[in-house]
Design a protein around this motif. Structure first.
Motif, PDB file in Angstrom:
ATOM      1  N   VAL A  37      -3.009  14.952  -3.507  1.00  0.00           N
ATOM      2  CA  VAL A  37      -2.804  15.586  -2.200  1.00  0.00           C
ATOM      3  C   VAL A  37      -1.737  16.683  -2.307  1.00  0.00           C
ATOM      4  O   VAL A  37      -2.008  17.848  -2.049  1.00  0.00           O
ATOM      5  CB  VAL A  37      -2.422  14.550  -1.124  1.00  0.00           C
ATOM      6  CG1 VAL A  37      -2.147  15.235   0.204  1.00  0.00           C
ATOM      7  CG2 VAL A  37      -3.529  13.516  -0.973  1.00  0.00           C
ATOM      8  N   ASP A  48       0.933  12.658   6.783  1.00  0.00           N
ATOM      9  CA  ASP A  48       0.483  11.636   7.730  1.00  0.00           C
ATOM     10  C   ASP A  48      -0.977  11.279   7.472  1.00  0.00           C
ATOM     11  O   ASP A  48      -1.366  10.116   7.514  1.00  0.00           O
ATOM     12  CB  ASP A  48       0.638  12.131   9.175  1.00  0.00           C
ATOM     13  CG  ASP A  48       2.081  12.049   9.649  1.00  0.00           C
ATOM     14  OD1 ASP A  48       2.901  11.482   8.906  1.00  0.00           O
ATOM     15  OD2 ASP A  48       2.379  12.547  10.747  1.00  0.00           O
ATOM     16  N   THR A  49      -1.787  12.303   7.231  1.00  0.00           N
ATOM     17  CA  THR A  49      -3.199  12.052   6.955  1.00  0.00           C
ATOM     18  C   THR A  49      -3.349  11.171   5.721  1.00  0.00           C
ATOM     19  O   THR A  49      -4.084  10.181   5.736  1.00  0.00           O
ATOM     20  CB  THR A  49      -3.944  13.384   6.734  1.00  0.00           C
ATOM     21  OG1 THR A  49      -3.737  14.205   7.876  1.00  0.00           O
ATOM     22  CG2 THR A  49      -5.420  13.158   6.538  1.00  0.00           C
ATOM     23  N   ALA A  50      -2.635  11.545   4.654  1.00  0.00           N
ATOM     24  CA  ALA A  50      -2.704  10.727   3.436  1.00  0.00           C
ATOM     25  C   ALA A  50      -2.290   9.294   3.743  1.00  0.00           C
ATOM     26  O   ALA A  50      -2.926   8.339   3.294  1.00  0.00           O
ATOM     27  CB  ALA A  50      -1.803  11.327   2.353  1.00  0.00           C
ATOM     28  N   LYS A  51      -1.244   9.133   4.557  1.00  0.00           N
ATOM     29  CA  LYS A  51      -0.763   7.777   4.871  1.00  0.00           C
ATOM     30  C   LYS A  51      -1.812   6.969   5.617  1.00  0.00           C
ATOM     31  O   LYS A  51      -2.086   5.822   5.266  1.00  0.00           O
ATOM     32  CB  LYS A  51       0.514   7.847   5.709  1.00  0.00           C
ATOM     33  CG  LYS A  51       1.763   8.098   4.892  1.00  0.00           C
ATOM     34  CD  LYS A  51       2.975   7.967   5.803  1.00  0.00           C
ATOM     35  CE  LYS A  51       4.243   8.396   5.085  1.00  0.00           C
ATOM     36  NZ  LYS A  51       5.302   8.746   6.042  1.00  0.00           N
ATOM     37  N   VAL A  52      -2.393   7.568   6.675  1.00  0.00           N
ATOM     38  CA  VAL A  52      -3.345   6.778   7.469  1.00  0.00           C
ATOM     39  C   VAL A  52      -4.649   6.525   6.703  1.00  0.00           C
ATOM     40  O   VAL A  52      -5.424   5.659   7.075  1.00  0.00           O
ATOM     41  CB  VAL A  52      -3.662   7.399   8.846  1.00  0.00           C
ATOM     42  CG1 VAL A  52      -2.410   7.519   9.686  1.00  0.00           C
ATOM     43  CG2 VAL A  52      -4.366   8.726   8.715  1.00  0.00           C
ATOM     44  N   LEU A  53      -4.868   7.287   5.626  1.00  0.00           N
ATOM     45  CA  LEU A  53      -6.041   7.002   4.795  1.00  0.00           C
ATOM     46  C   LEU A  53      -5.725   5.933   3.751  1.00  0.00           C
ATOM     47  O   LEU A  53      -6.537   5.661   2.881  1.00  0.00           O
ATOM     48  CB  LEU A  53      -6.530   8.273   4.095  1.00  0.00           C
ATOM     49  CG  LEU A  53      -7.100   9.383   4.972  1.00  0.00           C
ATOM     50  CD1 LEU A  53      -7.496  10.578   4.124  1.00  0.00           C
ATOM     51  CD2 LEU A  53      -8.293   8.893   5.770  1.00  0.00           C
ATOM     52  N   ASN A  54      -4.518   5.364   3.846  1.00  0.00           N
ATOM     53  CA  ASN A  54      -4.092   4.316   2.917  1.00  0.00           C
ATOM     54  C   ASN A  54      -4.022   4.810   1.477  1.00  0.00           C
ATOM     55  O   ASN A  54      -4.366   4.094   0.536  1.00  0.00           O
ATOM     56  CB  ASN A  54      -5.019   3.107   2.994  1.00  0.00           C
ATOM     57  CG  ASN A  54      -5.036   2.496   4.371  1.00  0.00           C
ATOM     58  OD1 ASN A  54      -4.044   1.909   4.813  1.00  0.00           O
ATOM     59  ND2 ASN A  54      -6.135   2.673   5.094  1.00  0.00           N
ATOM     60  N   THR A  55      -3.587   6.060   1.311  1.00  0.00           N
ATOM     61  CA  THR A  55      -3.511   6.628  -0.033  1.00  0.00           C
ATOM     62  C   THR A  55      -2.266   6.115  -0.752  1.00  0.00           C
ATOM     63  O   THR A  55      -1.174   6.241  -0.220  1.00  0.00           O
ATOM     64  CB  THR A  55      -3.431   8.170   0.060  1.00  0.00           C
ATOM     65  OG1 THR A  55      -4.362   8.603   1.050  1.00  0.00           O
ATOM     66  CG2 THR A  55      -3.734   8.816  -1.261  1.00  0.00           C
ATOM     67  N   PRO A  56      -2.426   5.543  -1.942  1.00  0.00           N
ATOM     68  CA  PRO A  56      -1.242   5.091  -2.674  1.00  0.00           C
ATOM     69  C   PRO A  56      -0.399   6.271  -3.162  1.00  0.00           C
ATOM     70  O   PRO A  56      -0.894   7.399  -3.244  1.00  0.00           O
ATOM     71  CB  PRO A  56      -1.813   4.305  -3.856  1.00  0.00           C
ATOM     72  CG  PRO A  56      -3.222   4.756  -3.987  1.00  0.00           C
ATOM     73  CD  PRO A  56      -3.671   5.212  -2.641  1.00  0.00           C
ATOM     74  N   THR A 109      -1.568   8.721  -5.963  1.00  0.00           N
ATOM     75  CA  THR A 109      -2.689   9.565  -5.507  1.00  0.00           C
ATOM     76  C   THR A 109      -2.173  10.626  -4.542  1.00  0.00           C
ATOM     77  O   THR A 109      -2.599  11.783  -4.593  1.00  0.00           O
ATOM     78  CB  THR A 109      -3.754   8.702  -4.809  1.00  0.00           C
ATOM     79  OG1 THR A 109      -4.002   7.552  -5.611  1.00  0.00           O
ATOM     80  CG2 THR A 109      -5.034   9.472  -4.634  1.00  0.00           C
TER      81      THR A 109
END
Ligand SMILES: Nc1ncnc2c1ncn2[C@@H]1O[C@H](COP(=O)(O)OP(=O)(O)O)[C@@H](O)[C@H]1O
Ligand SMILES: [Mg+2]
Lengths: 278, 314
Positions: B232, B216-224, B227
């Motif tokens: 992650v 979820d953290t990766a998602k909300v940081l807009n991580t493609p 990456t």
């Protein structure tokens, strides 16, 4: 619709517009309705607190705004554009320290900067990162891993990480819910100062179940009951707010009593519903 | 200072040295079966090894909070060596089966007399090991990452991987050795399989059960996606991968030596097989000790790697 008309529609729209939102979870072939017919408009620059008993759907609503869940009905628009997943105009602070444990405080923040600004140089991202870590008072802990920081410090890093991407909207789900009371007060003041001193004034949606926290921070309190919004309360105390001054005012005491009563009514009504209060 | 001198290991070390230098039993000088004089070697190499062990012990026991552990380990090792020495050379208790229980002097002498063959074997084995091992870990991690990430693929592949990986590589080693055009290919291939399946499965499992807060953290940081996978999820799984390396090294050495025993003409496994066929158990045991040493050194390298790469814990 012509481009100009779309523009003008965007301009008159709220920063965040939620219409007839319905959210149903499906797990193990069982459906659970978490939100029903939510309607909500949040204007640019507003600090909104969402408050309500646990299990009423606050986190669900915020997850929809974050773009982590797709609603099963209704519309959610940000800047007039339907939400389709997370976006770079939004930044999020979760309750549980969501830092990457293998990255230092500095690298956690610059990771986030690098995601919204693909072409930025590593050294530049690190510079911005340090600048924001200073703002949250962590200049001495820049090279520390999250595991070496206290809960409150980790949450400071999470705030720095969110602010470092200069978001238009800041979404926070009980960000101070897991830290001790003393640290909480410090963090509330820090957030308030950062937000009030920023000329740009981000739009903030802040979930909490602490009435005092909501009164101190917000321009407006959305009071939720199970699956729905019960009422929408303006909080018109002047800014910048000073905790001690605010607590001394009569208006504060009045509003507080009102809200507390609402909480206890709720308990009396729905005493059989699971979950803790306050 | 006194405290450091009067330790049990120091005492045992002195006793051991005395016993080794003491003239050995008359009986040990005669081979029980052939009645010829036994081939007994000078204890020099054994003494050198003992001194090296003791220096290592002294260094380790000076380190903070390692004192007691180092003492205990050294005590056990010295007692075993002492028993071995007494039983073979000094009281000649196992003289009838002398060829099965060579004295430590002879065994450590092999490291001196046969060092060329041992080192050539080591280089040969290590080449196969490093290639097969690296390929296995690399593909296991990358494919595991991708397969673990896609739920449909994961659900289809996981049971198959589980079934296949539960078959020890040793079981199909003879078949692969027979099938492959050359022994080098065959052993690289079996090492690869032995390392790949468990790594792959572990990886699928770990990625599939990743803490959703991280995602979820990766998602909300807009991580493609790429990456998220490599910057992650990969670091998230890294401690587990490195912890498993120790086991994987044992697996790889096991498959390698097994393969070498089937059809090689060099290598440390081959060394053991050759001399055990020739009933030269002195060299056989020396080979076994050498493998233990190699595994220890490899594990020590893994520990170094871990300290360097993983500063954080779960
Ligand atoms: N992923 C999910 N699957 C099924 N039910 C869920 C899920 N997440 C939350 N719920 C349920 O939805 C309701 C609202 O949860 P939540 O939004 O977390 O409440 P709050 O944040 O107000 O405490 C709860 O009853 C919870 O059990
Ligand atoms: Mg919640």
């Amino acid at each position: 619709m012509s481009k100009i008309e779309t523009e003008s529609k965007r301009n008159q729209e709220s920063k965040i517009a939620v219409e007839h939102l319905r959210m149903e979870y499906t797990s193990n072939n069982k459906n659970f309705l978490a939100l029903e017919d939510i309607n909500l408009n949040i204007e640019e620059g507003q600090f909104v607190c969402i408050i309500g008993p646990s299990g009423c759907g606050k986190s669900t609503l915020l997850s929809v705004l974050e773009g982590l869940y797709t609603p099963t009905g209704g519309d959610v628009r940000i800047n007039g554009i339907p939400v389709d997943g997370p976006g770079r105009e939004r930044a999020v602070v979760f309750q549980h320290y969501s830092l990457f444990p293998w990255l230092t405080a500095k690298k956690n923040v610059s990771f986030s900067i690098a995601q919204v600004n693909k072409n930025i140089k590593k050294t530049r991202a690190d510079e911005i990162s340090v600048e924001y870590l200073k703002k949250v008072g962590l200049e001495d802990f820049i090279e520390k891993l999250p595991g070496e920081l206290s809960g409150g410090m980790q949450q400071r890093v999470a705030i720095a990480r969110a602010l470092a991407v200069s978001p238009e909207i800041l979404l926070m789900d009980e960000p101070f819910g897991a830290v001790d009371a003393k640290t909480r007060v410090v963090l509330q003041e820090l957030l308030l100062n950062l937000w009030e001193s920023d000329g740009r004034r981000m739009t903030v949606v802040f979930v909490t179940h602490d009435i005092d926290e909501a009164l101190l921070l917000s321009d407006r309190i959305i009071f939720m009951g199970p699956k729905h919004i019960r009422c929408d309360i303006p909080v018109a105390f002047p800014r910048p707010r000073e905790k001690s001054e605010l607590y001394a005012t009569e208006e504060y005491a009045k509003l507080r009593v009102e809200l507390v009563n609402m909480f206890y009514d709720d308990i009396a009504d729905k005493i059989d519903i699971e979950g803790g209060w306050l | 200072m006194k405290k450091y001198l009067l330790t049990l290991p120091n005492l045992l070390f002195v006793v051991l040295l005395g016993v080794v230098i003491w003239p050995y039993s008359e009986l040990a000088k005669i081979d029980y079966y052939t009645k010829n004089p036994s081939k007994l070697h000078e204890p020099t190499v054994f003494l050198v090894v003992l001194v090296l062990i003791h220096i290592y012990y002294l260094v380790q026991s000076r380190r903070n909070n390692k004192y007691r552990v180092a003492n205990d380990i050294a005590t056990v090792v010295y007692l075993l060596l002492l028993a071995w020495e007494l039983v073979t050379m000094k009281f000649n208790i196992v003289s009838r089966i002398y060829i099965y229980f060579p004295p430590p002097e002879n065994i450590f002498y092999v490291f001196f007399s046969d060092y060329k063959e041992i080192l050539t074997g080591l280089v040969y084995s290590m080449r196969l090991l490093v290639i097969g091992f690296t390929l296995g870990i690399f593909l296991g991690v990358v494919l595991g990452l991708v397969v673990g990430w896609i739920p449909r693929l994961r659900k289809a592949v996981f049971p198959i991987a589980k079934a296949v990986s539960s078959v020890p590589a040793l079981v199909y080693t003879p078949y692969v050795v027979m099938l492959m055009p050359s022994f080098i290919f065959a052993s690289i291939f079996v090492i690869f399989l032995g390392v790949f399946w468990p790594t792959f499965m572990n990886m699928i499992n770990r990625v599939g059960t990743i803490d959703h807060k991280i995602i979820d953290t990766a998602k909300v940081l807009n991580t493609p996606l790429h990456t998220t996978l490599f910057r992650v999820i990969l670091p998230y799984t890294l401690p587990r991968i490195i912890n498993n390396l120790t086991v994987m090294i044992s697996v790889a050495i096991m498959t390698l030596t097994a393969a070498e025993m089937l059809g090689s003409n060099s290598g440390i496994g081959y060394f053991i097989r050759k001399y055990s066929v020739m009933i030269d158990y002195t060299r056989t045991i020396a080979g076994i000790l050498f493998i233990a040493l190699v595994v220890t050194v490899l594990n020590w390298l893994v520990d170094l790697l871990k300290k360097k790469l993983v500063r954080w814990d779960y």
